[in-house]
Design a protein around this motif. Structure first.
Motif, PDB file in Angstrom:
ATOM      1  N   ARG A  51       7.763  -7.137  -2.123  1.00 18.67           N
ATOM      2  CA  ARG A  51       7.977  -6.608  -0.782  1.00 18.67           C
ATOM      3  C   ARG A  51       8.251  -5.125  -0.859  1.00 18.67           C
ATOM      4  NH1 ARG A  51      12.059  -9.765   0.641  1.00 18.67           N
ATOM      5  NH2 ARG A  51      10.644 -11.452   1.277  1.00 18.67           N
TER       6      ARG A  51
ATOM      7  N   ARG B  16       5.115  -3.284  -1.340  1.00 17.97           N
ATOM      8  CA  ARG B  16       4.313  -3.201  -0.116  1.00 17.97           C
ATOM      9  C   ARG B  16       4.894  -2.132   0.793  1.00 17.97           C
ATOM     10  NH1 ARG B  16       4.051  -8.874  -0.697  1.00 17.97           N
ATOM     11  NH2 ARG B  16       5.741  -9.114   0.846  1.00 17.97           N
ATOM     12  N   ASN B  17       6.218  -2.076   0.832  1.00 18.87           N
ATOM     13  CA  ASN B  17       6.853  -1.074   1.679  1.00 18.87           C
ATOM     14  C   ASN B  17       6.575   0.327   1.149  1.00 18.87           C
ATOM     15  OD1 ASN B  17       7.972  -2.991   3.493  1.00 18.87           O
ATOM     16  ND2 ASN B  17       9.824  -3.235   2.251  1.00 18.87           N
ATOM     17  N   GLN B  18       6.708   0.382  -0.135  1.00 22.55           N
ATOM     18  CA  GLN B  18       6.443   1.704  -0.737  1.00 22.55           C
ATOM     19  C   GLN B  18       4.990   2.126  -0.518  1.00 22.55           C
ATOM     20  OE1 GLN B  18       7.599   1.367  -4.845  1.00 22.55           O
ATOM     21  NE2 GLN B  18       9.840   1.559  -4.391  1.00 22.55           N
TER      22      GLN B  18
ATOM     23  N   LYS C  41       3.180   1.132   1.860  1.00 34.20           N
ATOM     24  CA  LYS C  41       3.041   1.438   3.269  1.00 34.20           C
ATOM     25  C   LYS C  41       3.559   2.853   3.540  1.00 34.20           C
ATOM     26  CE  LYS C  41       4.022  -0.507   7.803  1.00 34.20           C
ATOM     27  NZ  LYS C  41       4.702  -1.609   8.517  1.00 34.20           N
ATOM     28  N   ILE C  42       4.737   3.100   2.918  1.00 30.68           N
ATOM     29  CA  ILE C  42       5.303   4.458   3.108  1.00 30.68           C
ATOM     30  C   ILE C  42       4.359   5.504   2.517  1.00 30.68           C
ATOM     31  CG2 ILE C  42       7.221   5.980   2.391  1.00 30.68           C
ATOM     32  CD1 ILE C  42       9.042   3.426   2.510  1.00 30.68           C
TER      33      ILE C  42
END
Length: 461
Positions: free
Chosen positions: A7, A10-12, A14-15
């Motif tokens: 997760r 994915r966030n990274q 996304k960022i």
């Protein structure tokens, strides 16, 4: 743990995608901004180029206008200059035409004055001639009988004087004959001796002519070149020299100052006889001195103590030197005029003018006859003193010839005796036998002759 890590990832991601997106947007904006700035720079550059082109076009247009203006000004100046030159040329031609008209008018005026002057002179000469003719006719008609009486008296006087002279001459001739016989014997002996010498000289000269050895005297420039040239050409003809031989002989004959001509004469001309003679004539000849001789001839008069024969011979010499190419008739007229004008005796000059001789020799004979007649009319004592023999010398033969000649002239003068003036007693004119005391017309006749002579000279000019 794995799910949480996934997760985060994915966030990274996304960022990171968001950051990448933001970064891409920023890059796009920067690129867009850069493109806009670049477009703006291009537009500004294009504007500057257009402004520059417009400025250059305006400058070129301005330069063309100025150049056109300069060309127009230059054309105007050229037209003005051409117009000025044309006006100057017209003015010069007009002035030239005016001067030509004035000159023609002046010449016409001078010509009319000369014609008028000549007509007056001719009229005056005709009047003087008519007056002289009338005077001569009057004198001839008036004095014919008296002249015959005077001639008879003169003949008687002359016959008496001749008788006295004849007696004196016969006495002197008798005394001289004895001396003449002795002189004649001596003279015959000398003549025989000279004939013998002449035969020997002739024999030697003929031998030289046959062998071509006739020698020439040297020429040093002090003697007459024309006389030397005649001697040289005579010797050259006797020696049968060609032109080259003449040139060589002439070179060898030069002496003294005449040798200097070889320094100025080219080598090829030293063997050319015509060029050699031309150079010598230019330096020592007298053909280029004709003006000097003409001035001497105009100023020539009979000197004190100079007899008529010497004076006439010198006049003829000056005439031939002053006018070497003139015709014979011209020489006779000039020589006669100078001889008559230069005679010292006024009565003799008047007699020669009245005679109007056309040759100097005839004038000389007339002058000698006039002098003999004048000497014969002197007292007897003077004539006897003139023929007195001082002492017996070798000149007695010449003296006897002079006495005989004088006696013959006296006899001729008896038949050609001239009448004298009835007023003053001089020979050559006649006076009027009027009751009133008038002067003789001797001086007046001379003045009339001088005026008539001047009018003739003016008419001939």
């Amino acid at each position: 743990m794995s799910e949480s890590s996934g997760r985060i990832t994915r966030n990274q991601r996304k960022i990171m995608e968001e950051q990448m997106k933001i970064l891409l947007e920023q890059l796009a904006e920067q690129e867009k901004k850069r493109l806009e700035e670049q477009k703006k720079l291009v537009e500004e550059k294009e504007e500057r180029r257009e402004v520059k082109a417009k400025f250059l076009q305006e400058q070129e247009k301005k330069r063309l206008e100025e150049q056109k203006k300069l060309v127009e000004e230059k054309e105007e100046r050229r037209e003005a200059k051409a117009k000025f030159l044309e006006e100057q040329e017209k003015k010069r031609l007009h002035e030239k035409e005016e001067r030509r008209k004035e000159k023609a008018k002046l010449l016409e005026q001078q010509r009319n004055e000369q014609v008028k002057f000549l007509e007056e002179i001719e009229k005056r000469g005709l009047e003087e001639k008519a007056e002289q003719k009338r005077i001569l006719e009057h004198l001839e008609f008036t004095f014919k009988e008296k002249v015959e009486e005077k001639v008879t008296e003169i003949k008687k006087d002359v016959e008496e004087k001749v008788t006295v002279i004849q007696r004196g001459v016969d006495k002197k001739v008798g005394e001289i004959k004895k001396d003449v016989e002795g002189i004649k014997e001596n003279f015959e002996g000398k003549v025989k001796e000279m004939e013998a010498k002449f035969k020997g000289l002739k024999t030697g000269l003929s031998g030289k002519l046959e062998t071509g050895l006739v020698k020439l005297k040297p020429f040093d420039g002090t003697t007459s070149w024309s006389m030397y040239k005649k001697q040289f050409e005579a010797a050259a003809g006797a020696n049968n020299w060609d032109d080259e031989g003449k040139a060589v002989a002439l070179t060898l004959a030069l002496r003294g100052q005449a040798l200097q001509i070889l320094q100025t004469l080219p080598v090829e001309d030293q063997k050319n006889y015509a060029a050699f003679v031309k150079a010598l004539e230019l330096r020592y000849g007298d053909h280029h001195l004709s003006q000097v001789y003409q001035s001497q001839l105009r100023a020539r008069v009979q000197k004190s103590g100079e007899n008529l024969q010497e004076f006439a011979a010198d006049v003829e010499r000056l005439v031939h030197l002053a006018y070497p190419n003139g015709p014979a008739q011209f020489h006779h007229e000039i020589g006669t005029s100078v001889f008559v004008d230069g005679v010292r005796d006024g009565e003799l000059q008047l007699a020669l003018r009245l005679a109007r001789h056309n040759k100097c020799a005839n004038a000389l004979v007339h002058a000698l006859e006039f002098e003999a007649a004048k000497n014969a009319s002197r007292p007897t004592a003077q004539r006897l003193r003139a023929v007195t023999v001082e002492e017996p010398t070798e000149r007695q033969g010449d003296l006897l010839q002079k006495i005989t000649k004088m006696f013959e002239e006296i006899q001729r003068s008896i038949s050609f005796a001239r009448p004298k003036c009835l007023n003053c007693g001089q020979v050559g004119h006649l006076g009027l036998p009027l009751k009133t005391d008038l002067r003789c017309r001797h001086e007046e006749a001379g003045n009339q002759l001088l005026r008539l002579r001047g009018s003739r000279k003016t008419k001939s000019r």
